[in-house]
Design an enzyme around this catalytic site. Structure first.
Site, PDB file in Angstrom:
ATOM      1  NE  ARG A  78      -2.241  -1.369   3.617  1.00 38.12           N
ATOM      2  CZ  ARG A  78      -1.645  -0.613   4.516  1.00 38.12           C
ATOM      3  NH1 ARG A  78      -1.667   0.708   4.379  1.00 38.12           N
ATOM      4  NH2 ARG A  78      -1.040  -1.109   5.558  1.00 38.12           N
ATOM      5  CE1 TYR A 217       1.731  -7.168  -4.238  1.00 40.53           C
ATOM      6  CE2 TYR A 217       0.805  -6.280  -2.227  1.00 40.53           C
ATOM      7  CZ  TYR A 217       1.520  -7.263  -2.888  1.00 40.53           C
ATOM      8  OH  TYR A 217       2.006  -8.337  -2.181  1.00 40.53           O
ATOM      9  CE  LYS A 226      -6.006  -3.265   4.839  1.00 38.97           C
ATOM     10  NZ  LYS A 226      -6.231  -3.781   6.196  1.00 38.97           N
ATOM     11  CG  HIS A 246      -6.886  -2.648  10.429  1.00 40.29           C
ATOM     12  ND1 HIS A 246      -5.574  -2.264  10.551  1.00 40.29           N
ATOM     13  CD2 HIS A 246      -6.887  -3.662   9.527  1.00 40.29           C
ATOM     14  CE1 HIS A 246      -4.820  -3.010   9.759  1.00 40.29           C
ATOM     15  NE2 HIS A 246      -5.588  -3.863   9.140  1.00 40.29           N
ATOM     16  CB  SER A 268      -0.584  -3.858   8.276  1.00 44.34           C
ATOM     17  OG  SER A 268      -1.626  -2.959   8.023  1.00 44.34           O
ATOM     18  CB  CYS A 270       0.830  -6.912  14.338  1.00 38.49           C
ATOM     19  SG  CYS A 270       1.941  -5.510  14.189  1.00 38.49           S
ATOM     20  CG  ASP A 293      -7.474  -6.799   7.119  1.00 33.65           C
ATOM     21  OD1 ASP A 293      -6.600  -6.483   7.949  1.00 33.65           O
ATOM     22  OD2 ASP A 293      -7.651  -6.175   6.058  1.00 33.65           O
ATOM     23  NE  ARG A 385      -0.027  -8.460   2.218  1.00 32.26           N
ATOM     24  CZ  ARG A 385      -0.751  -7.824   3.144  1.00 32.26           C
ATOM     25  NH1 ARG A 385      -1.887  -8.317   3.576  1.00 32.26           N
ATOM     26  NH2 ARG A 385      -0.318  -6.683   3.644  1.00 32.26           N
TER      27      ARG A 385
HETATM   28  C1  OXD Z   1      -2.953  -4.442   5.605  1.00 27.61           C
HETATM   29  C2  OXD Z   1      -3.682  -5.523   4.931  1.00 27.61           C
HETATM   30  O1  OXD Z   1      -1.978  -3.924   5.055  1.00 27.61           O
HETATM   31  O2  OXD Z   1      -4.557  -6.119   5.565  1.00 27.61           O
HETATM   32  O3  OXD Z   1      -3.358  -4.099   6.730  1.00 27.61           O
HETATM   33  O4  OXD Z   1      -3.422  -5.784   3.751  1.00 27.61           O
HETATM   34 MN    MN Z   2      -5.055  -5.105   7.413  1.00 24.51          MN
END
Ligand code: OXD
Ligand code: MN
Length: 603
Positions: A78, A217, A226, A246, A268, A270, A293, A385
């Protein structure tokens, strides 16, 4: 292709047809395709993506119906620096967002999108965020010139005909326009991952619109995620009195049969996905996955907090996922999965750092080059991913698609912190919990831009995702809390830290499946079965109440996990003032009071 191939013929709804036709006139694609969501259509997309070299098929015996995509090396995460909130009023974007004047941005976008889909197919994807019939489910339409995005949206959202039916029945929809920004001249050959070095990920919360240019992406391009489910939805939720957060969402069942639901926010990369798929090491516990998420929550007629996962898939970080760390994810990825930027083995299967103890002797890395363990670069990109449907996950709860959602009993905040924060702490009140969420911090990961490892305050793990002023987000949480407290149904709020380290860098807590021990304590606290020890950061477990049976701790590690150093907490509370300060006069006074109280309790 199946589905309708005309700008206006795909729908009976005049305003939708008009908008699609307007975007087609602006972007000038070679053809328009309305996405139906059928299996035949998915097969045609795959055939097209294979022919373009965007994806390659993995070994069908080892990993049926699965693909590897390699992005352009410049398009791997991102792009927060290119992400804009274009609210009518500059102050409404707040200090955590890049703001741009909506009129100026519209004019910039007008230029960028002119003829931007030339030589390509423009796909129209009607989609729903949330199960049909939930009070917070919302519709969207994403227009994109990327078939990779269409394939991914098919896994991540309820898209196609069913969503169009809901829109045609009268639902409002969010307008989302996406272009990779790589028009093709007649006869020009395409590259496998078209994108543009100029990137704009823009949101217009006042008109509920998203325009994304230049990237294919993840969150930059799968606009249901998001852009809609967090940035635009958080603004909708502020206006309509609910929450778009989130968070991951699980159902836990204790050996005694007590059922509770936990929503947890971590920045993100974690460990939200690992937590969502936790395999308990204490016999008798069961964890069911509802989401990994994003969670949308509302106060129901009985004054309880209810939650749904608006998505239908996982766009998870691959590196670090293994049979040890997340066996459920490994099983979820058995097939029907699109991997992006992972490495490929000699037998044409996937590999990433942390998947196996020993590294394979030879791989093709995420850039498509030969790789051996002597290589200095990682084989898989750190933000590589997997995209896969939630329905494939063996621990998915039967209620994942229930429009009534589930009642949330506990909210958990957390992040990566080598020091300072204990293993788990319970907030003194909802208000103190909001303070813990507002000031939460974590060491940076590869999911966004910036220096990996640097400690950053990430309020509610929403710093890159709140579509409005961060101080108003805190005030909104406080006002939702008032409603829940009035009905006597406010969930308890906790803060966890699985990532405490010793002086030599070792992790103090085993983590992963053993995190059930923290869940066990949380559930006992909810049931009033155990006491707690007050501390400046909140209520700590009494050591005898934490089930650590079977774990061998090094020296005083357990003590260190369950105690706080007042001097360190006081210092941290002073540093947390920086985040309260940035929200200026929109920081609710009660959060300053909680900060002062924390410091007072340290003396
Ligand atoms: C992030 C995702 O970056 O979930 O938080 O992709
Ligand atoms: Mn996320």
């Amino acid at each position: 292709m199946t589905g309708s191939d005309d700008a206006t013929a795909g729908t009976t709804r005049a305003d939708l047809a008009e908008w699609v036709s307007h975007i087609a006139k602006l972007t000038h694609p070679d053809r328009v395709h309305w996405v139906s969501g059928s299996e035949a259509e998915r097969q045609e997309l795959i055939t097209e993506l294979l022919a373009a070299g965007t994806i390659e098929q993995l070994n069908p015996t080892l990993r049926p119906d699965s693909y590897i995509a390699r992005s352009d090396a410049s398009d791997v995460a991102r792009v927060e620096s290119r992400t804009f909130i274009c609210s009518d009023n500059r102050a409404d974007a707040g200090p955590t967002n890049n703001w741009a004047d909506p009129d100026e941005m519209r004019s910039t976008l007008g230029g960028l999108f002119t003829e931007s889909m030339h030589g390509r197919t423009m796909y129209v994807i009607p989609f729903l965020m949330g199960p049909v019939g939930s009070p917070v489910t919302r519709a969207g339409v994403e227009i994109t010139d990327s078939p990779y995005v269409v394939l991914s949206m098919g896994m991540m959202t309820r898209s196609g005909k069913h969503a169009l039916d809901v829109i045609e029945a009268g639902a409002d929809w969010v307008k989302a326009v996406h272009s990779v920004g790589a028009p093709l001249e007649k006869g020009e050959t395409d590259v496998p991952w078209p994108c543009n070095s100029v990137k704009y990920i823009t949101h217009f919360p006042d008109t509920r619109e998203i325009w994304s240019f230049g990237s294919a992406y993840g969150g930059n391009a799968l606009l249901g995620k998001k852009a809609f489910a967090l940035r635009i939805a958080s603004a909708m939720a502020r206006d309509e009195g609910w929450l778009a957060e989130h968070m991951m969402l699980i159902r836990v069942t204790s050996p005694e049969g007590h059922v509770k639901h936990i929503a947890a926010a971590f920045p993100s990369a974690c460990g939200k996905t690992n937590f969502a798929m936790l395999q308990p090491t204490i016999p008798g516990w069961r964890v069911e996955t509802l989401g990994d998420d994003i969670v949308w929550m509302w106060v129901d007629d009985d004054g309880q907090l209810r939650a749904i996962n608006p998505e239908t898939g996982f766009f998870g970080v691959a590196p670090g996922t293994s049979e040890q760390s997340n066996p459920v994810a490994m099983r979820t990825l058995f097939g029907h999965t699109v991997f992006t930027n992972v490495a490929v083995t000699d037998d044409n299967d996937v590999w990433w750092e942390g998947m196996t103890k020993d590294k394979p002797a030879h791989l093709i890395d995420w850039r498509g080059n030969d790789w051996t363990p002597d290589s200095t670069e990682p084989a898989a990109h750190p933000n590589s991913r997997f995209t896969v449907s939630i329905a494939q996950c063996p621990t998915t709860s039967p209620d994942w698609d229930n429009p009534d959602g589930v009642v949330v009993d506990a909210i958990v905040f957390g992040g990566r912190r080598r020091t300072t924060m204990p293993l788990v702490v319970e907030a003194r009140s909802w208000q103190h919990g909001v303070y813990l969420g507002a000031t939460m911090a974590s060491e940076r990961t590869a999911a966004g831009e910036g220096m990996v490892g640097e400690l950053t305050r990430d309020p509610f793990a929403m710093a890159p995702f709140t579509g409005y002023h961060v101080g108003d987000h805190w005030a909104h949480w406080l006002s939702i809390g008032k409603r829940l407290e009035q009905s006597g149904h406010a969930p308890h709020i906790f803060h966890v830290n699985w990532f405490r380290r010793g002086d030599d860098g070792r992790f103090l807590w085993p983590g992963f499946g053993d995190n059930i021990r923290v869940v066990d304590w949380i559930v006992k606290r909810l049931g009033g079965e155990v006491g707690a020890k007050p501390s400046p950061v909140g209520n700590l477990p009494l050591p005898a109440d934490l089930n650590v049976h079977g774990i061998t701790f090094h020296g005083d590690d357990l003590d260190e996990l369950l105690t706080v150093d007042s001097a360190v907490i006081a210092e941290d509370a002073v540093s947390a003032q920086s985040v309260l300060e940035i929200a200026g006069d929109r920081t609710p006074q009660v959060l300053w009071d909680e900060n002062a109280e924390t410091i007072r309790l340290c003396s």
